[in-house]
Design a protein around this motif. Structure first.
Motif, PDB file in Angstrom:
ATOM      1  N   SER A 156      49.681  40.238 129.000  1.00 49.57           N
ATOM      2  CA  SER A 156      48.298  40.329 128.501  1.00 49.57           C
ATOM      3  C   SER A 156      47.305  40.269 129.655  1.00 49.57           C
ATOM      4  CB  SER A 156      48.011  39.232 127.467  1.00 49.57           C
ATOM      5  OG  SER A 156      47.841  37.967 128.073  1.00 49.57           O
ATOM      6  N   SER A 202      38.767  42.137 126.780  1.00 49.42           N
ATOM      7  CA  SER A 202      39.095  41.167 125.722  1.00 49.42           C
ATOM      8  C   SER A 202      40.052  41.770 124.692  1.00 49.42           C
ATOM      9  CB  SER A 202      37.812  40.711 125.009  1.00 49.42           C
ATOM     10  OG  SER A 202      36.897  40.158 125.926  1.00 49.42           O
ATOM     11  N   LYS A 203      39.749  42.989 124.284  1.00 51.93           N
ATOM     12  CA  LYS A 203      40.570  43.648 123.259  1.00 51.93           C
ATOM     13  C   LYS A 203      42.006  43.879 123.748  1.00 51.93           C
ATOM     14  CE  LYS A 203      38.001  47.200 122.167  1.00 51.93           C
ATOM     15  NZ  LYS A 203      37.147  48.255 121.601  1.00 51.93           N
ATOM     16  N   GLU A 251      43.826  40.572 123.640  1.00 53.01           N
ATOM     17  CA  GLU A 251      44.053  40.168 122.246  1.00 53.01           C
ATOM     18  C   GLU A 251      45.169  40.991 121.590  1.00 53.01           C
ATOM     19  OE1 GLU A 251      40.751  40.875 119.560  1.00 53.01           O
ATOM     20  OE2 GLU A 251      41.333  39.130 118.361  1.00 53.01           O
ATOM     21  N   ASN A 291      48.335  39.406 119.767  1.00 48.44           N
ATOM     22  CA  ASN A 291      48.514  39.626 118.325  1.00 48.44           C
ATOM     23  C   ASN A 291      49.857  40.273 118.007  1.00 48.44           C
ATOM     24  OD1 ASN A 291      46.064  38.517 117.773  1.00 48.44           O
ATOM     25  ND2 ASN A 291      45.002  40.457 117.409  1.00 48.44           N
ATOM     26  N   ILE A 327      45.611  32.281 120.424  1.00 42.73           N
ATOM     27  CA  ILE A 327      44.760  32.537 121.594  1.00 42.73           C
ATOM     28  C   ILE A 327      43.782  31.377 121.714  1.00 42.73           C
ATOM     29  CG2 ILE A 327      43.034  34.070 122.621  1.00 42.73           C
ATOM     30  CD1 ILE A 327      44.195  36.359 120.918  1.00 42.73           C
ATOM     31  N   ARG A 354      40.581  29.669 122.227  1.00 43.52           N
ATOM     32  CA  ARG A 354      39.243  30.248 121.995  1.00 43.52           C
ATOM     33  C   ARG A 354      38.155  29.596 122.844  1.00 43.52           C
ATOM     34  NH1 ARG A 354      39.907  34.563 118.001  1.00 43.52           N
ATOM     35  NH2 ARG A 354      42.147  34.329 117.847  1.00 43.52           N
ATOM     36  N   TYR A 363      35.718  36.524 127.033  1.00 40.72           N
ATOM     37  CA  TYR A 363      36.560  36.059 125.922  1.00 40.72           C
ATOM     38  C   TYR A 363      37.948  36.702 125.986  1.00 40.72           C
ATOM     39  CZ  TYR A 363      32.332  34.154 123.828  1.00 40.72           C
ATOM     40  OH  TYR A 363      31.197  33.432 123.605  1.00 40.72           O
ATOM     41  N   ASN A 364      38.940  35.949 125.540  1.00 39.43           N
ATOM     42  CA  ASN A 364      40.302  36.484 125.474  1.00 39.43           C
ATOM     43  C   ASN A 364      40.607  37.103 124.109  1.00 39.43           C
ATOM     44  OD1 ASN A 364      41.204  35.979 128.128  1.00 39.43           O
ATOM     45  ND2 ASN A 364      41.391  33.802 127.659  1.00 39.43           N
ATOM     46  N   TYR A 365      39.551  37.351 123.353  1.00 34.92           N
ATOM     47  CA  TYR A 365      39.653  38.060 122.068  1.00 34.92           C
ATOM     48  C   TYR A 365      38.330  38.789 121.886  1.00 34.92           C
ATOM     49  CZ  TYR A 365      36.943  33.991 120.652  1.00 34.92           C
ATOM     50  OH  TYR A 365      35.980  33.013 120.587  1.00 34.92           O
ATOM     51  N   SER A 366      38.367  39.820 121.074  1.00 37.19           N
ATOM     52  CA  SER A 366      37.185  40.686 120.967  1.00 37.19           C
ATOM     53  C   SER A 366      36.034  39.984 120.255  1.00 37.19           C
ATOM     54  CB  SER A 366      37.549  41.958 120.208  1.00 37.19           C
ATOM     55  OG  SER A 366      36.397  42.752 120.046  1.00 37.19           O
ATOM     56  N   ASP A 416      45.872  28.527 117.444  1.00 36.23           N
ATOM     57  CA  ASP A 416      44.824  28.640 118.467  1.00 36.23           C
ATOM     58  C   ASP A 416      44.311  27.284 118.954  1.00 36.23           C
ATOM     59  OD1 ASP A 416      44.860  31.355 117.817  1.00 36.23           O
ATOM     60  OD2 ASP A 416      43.035  31.245 116.588  1.00 36.23           O
TER      61      ASP A 416
END
Ligand code: MG
Ligand code: MG
Length: 248
Positions: free
Chosen positions: A130, A148-149, A152, A156, A162, A164, A182-185, A209
């Motif tokens: 990742s 980020s996406k 993620e 996923n 993840i 947050r 961010y490590n997620y969108s 998380d």
């Protein structure tokens, strides 16, 4: 405000990153069952000083060591201690920062101590994957959300948690600069420009998380007690592709 690093600043960041990578080489060499995280810190300090750099973490908001050492369900910001002994089957995340010529390199790597379980090994490999998926998106014209996406999507795919509350960050003149990554969108459409330097650092959990901060007000651990892995590189966007400063 995100600053763009000049050619000279990039050169210094590559030097600082190289020293961080040398510390990680040392960690790989000495890490074995029975060693304490305090001993690891001593080795790290020695490498940083021998290379005429400054341990960035030491004294940062009062942090008392040159590296962070976080074992198994510990996620980040563990303080090295004589009483924290790594054992066969553990994973340990070692986070290193070095400042050279006024510029910072920041890189965390997770290591397997001896043989770990297949599911923990997969967590390690996936978290590393990742990181590199994120690094690939670090180019002018892309957005922060593209990074980020990418992170993620890998997390996923395997159903990992993840973290947050923590994420990547601008880096250079100091350890934490704008922007937060961010490590997620979250749909951050900030455009990446040539000369942006970001520490990309996914933290993925085998379980959920959620994390909490311990009584020492530093150590972050998973709420469900399941292992967490952390991989980080300092990366500079250029027109010729991303430069990873913190590798040999
Ligand atoms: Mg770090
Ligand atoms: Mg960092």
């Amino acid at each position: 405000m995100i600053n763009r690093k000049s050619r000279d600043e990039i050169k210094k960041m590559i030097h600082a990153g190289h020293i961080v990578a040398l510390v990680h080489e040392k960690m790989k060499e000495v890490l074995e069952p029975g060693i304490s995280t305090k001993e690891l810190d001593n080795y790290a300090m020695k490498v940083i000083k021998e290379n005429r750099a400054i341990p960035t973490f030491l004294g940062y908001n009062g942090f008392p060591a040159s590296i962070c050492t976080s074992i198994n369900e510990q996620v980040v910001h563990g303080i090295p201690s004589e009483n924290a002994i790594v054992k066969e089957g553990d994973i340990i995340a070692i986070d290193v920062g070095a400042t050279y010529g006024g510029m910072v390199g920041d890189s965390a790597w997770s290591y397997e101590v001896g043989k770990v379980s297949p599911e923990v090994h997969k967590l390690m490999e996936t978290t590393k994957e990742s990181l590199f998926a994120g690094i690939e998106q670090m180019k002018p014209g892309n957005t922060l959300d593209d990074i980020s996406k990418a992170i993620e999507a890998v997390a996923n795919r395997e159903g990992y948690g993840i973290v947050r509350q923590y994420g990547g960050h601008g880096v250079g003149h100091v350890m934490h600069e704008d922007p937060f990554l961010y490590n997620y969108s979250v749909g951050d459409k900030t455009l990446i420009k040539s000369g942006y330097a970001i520490a990309i650092e996914p933290m993925l959990n085998l379980g959920g998380d959620d994390v909490f901060v311990g009584a020492d007000e530093w150590l972050v651990s998973t709420v469900d007690g399941k292992p967490s892995a952390h991989f980080e590189h300092t990366v500079i966007a250029t027109d010729d592709g991303p430069i990873i400063t913190t590798k040999l």
